[in-house]
Design a protein around this motif. Structure first.
Motif, PDB file in Angstrom:
ATOM      1  N   VAL A   1     -64.243-105.437 -41.998  1.00  0.00           N
ATOM      2  CA  VAL A   1     -64.749-104.348 -41.340  1.00  0.00           C
ATOM      3  C   VAL A   1     -64.765-104.514 -39.770  1.00  0.00           C
ATOM      4  CG1 VAL A   1     -66.757-102.777 -40.754  1.00  0.00           C
ATOM      5  CG2 VAL A   1     -66.219-103.399 -43.091  1.00  0.00           C
ATOM      6  N   SER A   2     -65.203-105.696 -39.364  1.00  0.00           N
ATOM      7  CA  SER A   2     -65.132-106.035 -38.083  1.00  0.00           C
ATOM      8  C   SER A   2     -63.727-106.512 -37.535  1.00  0.00           C
ATOM      9  CB  SER A   2     -66.133-107.520 -37.878  1.00  0.00           C
ATOM     10  OG  SER A   2     -65.677-108.556 -38.600  1.00  0.00           O
TER      11      SER A   2
ATOM     12  N   ILE B   1     -58.791-104.752 -34.440  1.00  0.00           N
ATOM     13  CA  ILE B   1     -57.464-104.349 -34.400  1.00  0.00           C
ATOM     14  C   ILE B   1     -57.303-103.032 -33.886  1.00  0.00           C
ATOM     15  CG2 ILE B   1     -55.628-103.574 -36.250  1.00  0.00           C
ATOM     16  CD1 ILE B   1     -56.565-105.928 -37.895  1.00  0.00           C
ATOM     17  N   SER B   2     -58.136-102.034 -34.296  1.00  0.00           N
ATOM     18  CA  SER B   2     -57.981-100.796 -33.786  1.00  0.00           C
ATOM     19  C   SER B   2     -58.137-100.871 -32.178  1.00  0.00           C
ATOM     20  CB  SER B   2     -59.035 -99.922 -34.435  1.00  0.00           C
ATOM     21  OG  SER B   2     -58.929 -98.433 -34.048  1.00  0.00           O
ATOM     22  N   GLY B   3     -59.380-101.614 -31.862  1.00  0.00           N
ATOM     23  CA  GLY B   3     -59.489-101.274 -30.379  1.00  0.00           C
ATOM     24  C   GLY B   3     -58.231-102.144 -29.484  1.00  0.00           C
ATOM     25  N   TYR B   4     -57.947-103.172 -30.206  1.00  0.00           N
ATOM     26  CA  TYR B   4     -56.650-103.522 -29.307  1.00  0.00           C
ATOM     27  C   TYR B   4     -55.536-102.459 -29.265  1.00  0.00           C
ATOM     28  CZ  TYR B   4     -58.189-108.558 -28.835  1.00  0.00           C
ATOM     29  OH  TYR B   4     -58.815-109.672 -28.632  1.00  0.00           O
TER      30      TYR B   4
ATOM     31  N   GLY C   1     -58.117-112.635 -46.367  1.00  0.00           N
ATOM     32  CA  GLY C   1     -58.695-111.311 -46.471  1.00  0.00           C
ATOM     33  C   GLY C   1     -57.750-110.291 -46.769  1.00  0.00           C
ATOM     34  N   LYS C   2     -58.181-109.193 -47.411  1.00  0.00           N
ATOM     35  CA  LYS C   2     -57.484-108.261 -48.042  1.00  0.00           C
ATOM     36  C   LYS C   2     -57.499-106.780 -46.999  1.00  0.00           C
ATOM     37  CE  LYS C   2     -57.708-109.389 -52.974  1.00  0.00           C
ATOM     38  NZ  LYS C   2     -57.903-108.923 -54.225  1.00  0.00           N
ATOM     39  N   PRO C   3     -56.468-106.581 -46.575  1.00  0.00           N
ATOM     40  CA  PRO C   3     -56.561-105.300 -45.500  1.00  0.00           C
ATOM     41  C   PRO C   3     -56.738-104.165 -46.368  1.00  0.00           C
ATOM     42  CG  PRO C   3     -54.191-106.000 -46.171  1.00  0.00           C
ATOM     43  CD  PRO C   3     -55.184-107.114 -46.506  1.00  0.00           C
ATOM     44  N   ASN C   4     -57.324-103.040 -45.756  1.00  0.00           N
ATOM     45  CA  ASN C   4     -57.300-101.535 -46.439  1.00  0.00           C
ATOM     46  C   ASN C   4     -56.778-100.624 -45.754  1.00  0.00           C
ATOM     47  OD1 ASN C   4     -59.195-101.300 -44.312  1.00  0.00           O
ATOM     48  ND2 ASN C   4     -61.031-101.910 -45.395  1.00  0.00           N
TER      49      ASN C   4
ATOM     50  N   VAL D   1     -54.362 -98.134 -40.354  1.00  0.00           N
ATOM     51  CA  VAL D   1     -54.352 -96.731 -39.480  1.00  0.00           C
ATOM     52  C   VAL D   1     -54.654 -97.464 -37.956  1.00  0.00           C
ATOM     53  CG1 VAL D   1     -55.775 -94.872 -38.869  1.00  0.00           C
ATOM     54  CG2 VAL D   1     -54.790 -95.312 -41.310  1.00  0.00           C
ATOM     55  N   GLY D   2     -55.502 -98.554 -38.032  1.00  0.00           N
ATOM     56  CA  GLY D   2     -55.829 -98.993 -36.727  1.00  0.00           C
ATOM     57  C   GLY D   2     -54.652 -99.760 -36.000  1.00  0.00           C
TER      58      GLY D   2
END
Length: 532
Positions: A24-25, A30-33, A54-57, A62-63
């Motif tokens: 989540v963090s 990622i989205s912020g960048y 880690g496993k992306p979702n 989208v981010g």
């Protein structure tokens, strides 16, 4: 929160100070960048996520997709798409919509459509993305076709959908389809907000129904600057300069909307096509002096066009020489066009020389100069200019005319015989030409034409695309009904003259939209007053 306010470095500092991060963090970073243009940094965090096991979702992808700054990131976007396909996340509607959107922004409509077609569940956002993408990329018929498919599947449009499809109808000049969309808006209760109403104004104005555009404008409870601009611009397109100036004054007196650069461009264009030189001068000088709107190259080009059309060529040249900006192709092109109208070859040589330096690969300027020489019967110079075009292997835009019959758009070119009803079309054209000649029509063989070369024969002039489209309209519609056509170039002198005679001998109203404006022909008279 910091990322959404653009404070990416503060967000990054907080992120690095965290003792423990999860998906989540990482997604937030990622989205912020990505949304702030730091695409490489977004990819860096994505690599950290994968590297740490880690496993992306779906939110990760989208981010990650650089929707807000895809230009220059085509390779990266395709790599991300490939990873998504391998991971199986392409089945997620949010991810698929994001992929579709990024391809649209990269102007790759084929890839966008492929991503759209494989979506297991199409959201309203995905439909809107594809329809608006087609419209923005000039693929208007594809936009309309997709909207019709959407209707057949009983997917109810929202204001974004209707605004996009109305834009496509406006580009294509498809009035019948535009009215159909308007009926859908009324029938399905789509909220008539300021954006939808403005899109309706734009569609009706660009499809030739300026009265209907004004009716919608007057009925709007809320108007923004785009609404006022669309209506003012619509009046300009139809040559109703006085109406445009009056509406501009109403806008100023309302004290609710401040005019911007588009407003001034719209009203100046209306003054140009209406021959309102004094009003145009006054409005231009008020831009910076009264409203702190600095004129741009397009405003200067409009002023040159206005002065040139009115025959004030010397003043137009002096205006260019005094301008505090570097005169670009738009400015010199406006002057060259005015030289064509008033057959001023000496000034045309000056303007064309500047244009050849600024845009040496644009064949339109060479063709225009050649036509100016031809109109003055200086055929040797005209031939020299045409030879230059041939030697450089430049190709000009071919002339074509569109007409909408029974919700279908038909396209004609000069001398076109590809239509299944070609024999009937030519027979009708021959019939009305005979009636026109009896009424006093004579072919303008010396006219400076944009879509044919000067040496083409009178027989070729008789079968220009406009005449063929009108003849098709005559055999395909009820007697007395209005005929509407769209020409991609400026209508030539002979076709303009011929259409006046056709409207008289057939007792039809004929509406022509060319590259510059609308012409409404009725009883042998054009609304432009032969000033175009």
């Amino acid at each position: 929160m910091y990322c959404k306010f653009g404070e990416v470095l503060v967000a990054e500092e907080l992120f690095r100070e965290m003792d423990w991060v999860d998906v989540v963090s990482m997604n937030a970073m990622i989205s912020g960048y990505s949304s702030n243009g730091y695409v490489e940094d977004a990819v860096g965090v994505f690599k950290e996520l994968i590297g740490s096991g880690g496993k992306p979702n779906p939110s990760t992808f989208v981010g990650l997709i650089p929707v807000f700054s895809p230009f220059g990131h085509e390779s990266l976007s395709r790599c991300i798409h490939g990873f998504i396909l391998k991971s199986g996340f392409d089945r997620n509607s949010s991810v698929s919509t994001a992929i579709t959107t990024v391809y649209i922004r990269l102007n790759d409509m084929e890839a966008a459509r492929m991503a759209f077609d494989v979506m297991p569940e199409k959201t309203m956002a995905s439909w809107n993305a594809m329809i608006s993408g087609y419209a923005q990329n000039g693929l208007t018929e594809m936009a309309i076709s997709l909207f019709q498919e959407m209707q057949s599947l009983k997917v109810q449009p929202n204001p974004v959908t209707t605004a996009s499809i109305l834009s496509a109808c406006a580009q294509l000049g498809a009035l019948t389809l535009g009215k159909w969309v308007h009926q859908i808006i009324n029938r399905e209760g789509v909220e008539p907000n300021v954006y939808v109403s403005t899109a309706l104004i734009d569609m009706y104005a660009k499809c030739g129904s300026i009265g209907e555009a004004r009716r919608i404008f007057d009925a709007m409870r809320e108007k923004n600057d785009v609404s006022w601009n669309a209506m003012i611009m619509g009046y300009g397109l139809h040559g109703q300069g006085q109406d445009a100036v009056r509406l501009f004054q109403d806008m100023l007196s309302s004290n609710q909307i401040c005019p911007n650069g588009v407003t001034f461009l719209s009203v100046l264009n209306a003054c140009s096509h209406g021959g309102l030189v004094e009003e145009g001068r006054r409005i231009f000088h008020s831009m910076d002096g009264d409203y702190r709107v600095r004129p741009g190259p397009e405003h200067y080009a409009c002023m040159v066009d206005m002065l040139g059309r009115a025959g004030k060529l010397k003043e137009a040249l002096e205006f260019i020489e005094r301008a505090p900006i570097d005169a670009g192709p738009g400015v010199w092109g406006a002057l060259l066009g005015a030289c064509k109208i008033h057959k001023n070859t000496s000034l045309a040589q000056l303007a064309s020389k500047k244009l050849f330096e600024l845009e040496p690969e644009n064949p339109g300027y060479y063709v225009l100069l050649s036509n100016i020489h031809s109109a003055n019967r200086n055929y040797s110079k005209a031939a020299t200019v045409r030879d230059e075009v041939k030697s450089q292997r430049m190709t000009k835009t071919p002339g074509c005319t569109l007409i909408e019959i029974n919700n279908t758009m038909y396209t004609f070119t000069s001398g076109d015989r590809s239509h299944p009803q070609s024999e009937a079309i030519y027979a009708k054209l021959e019939e009305i030409t005979g009636k026109m000649v009896e009424a006093g029509y004579r072919v303008e063989t010396d006219a400076a034409l944009y879509d044919v070369e000067e040496e083409e024969k009178e027989s070729m002039v008789r079968v220009h695309s406009e005449k063929l489209a009108i003849a098709f309209g005559l055999i395909s519609t009820e007697p007395g009904s209005e005929i509407r056509i769209i020409k991609n170039l400026r209508v030539c002198l002979d076709c303009h003259n011929a259409t006046k005679f056709i409207s008289k001998v057939t007792e039809r109203v004929i509406v022509v939209r060319d590259a510059n404006r609308f012409h409404h022909f009725r009883d042998g008279v054009c609304s432009c007053g032969d000033y175009w």
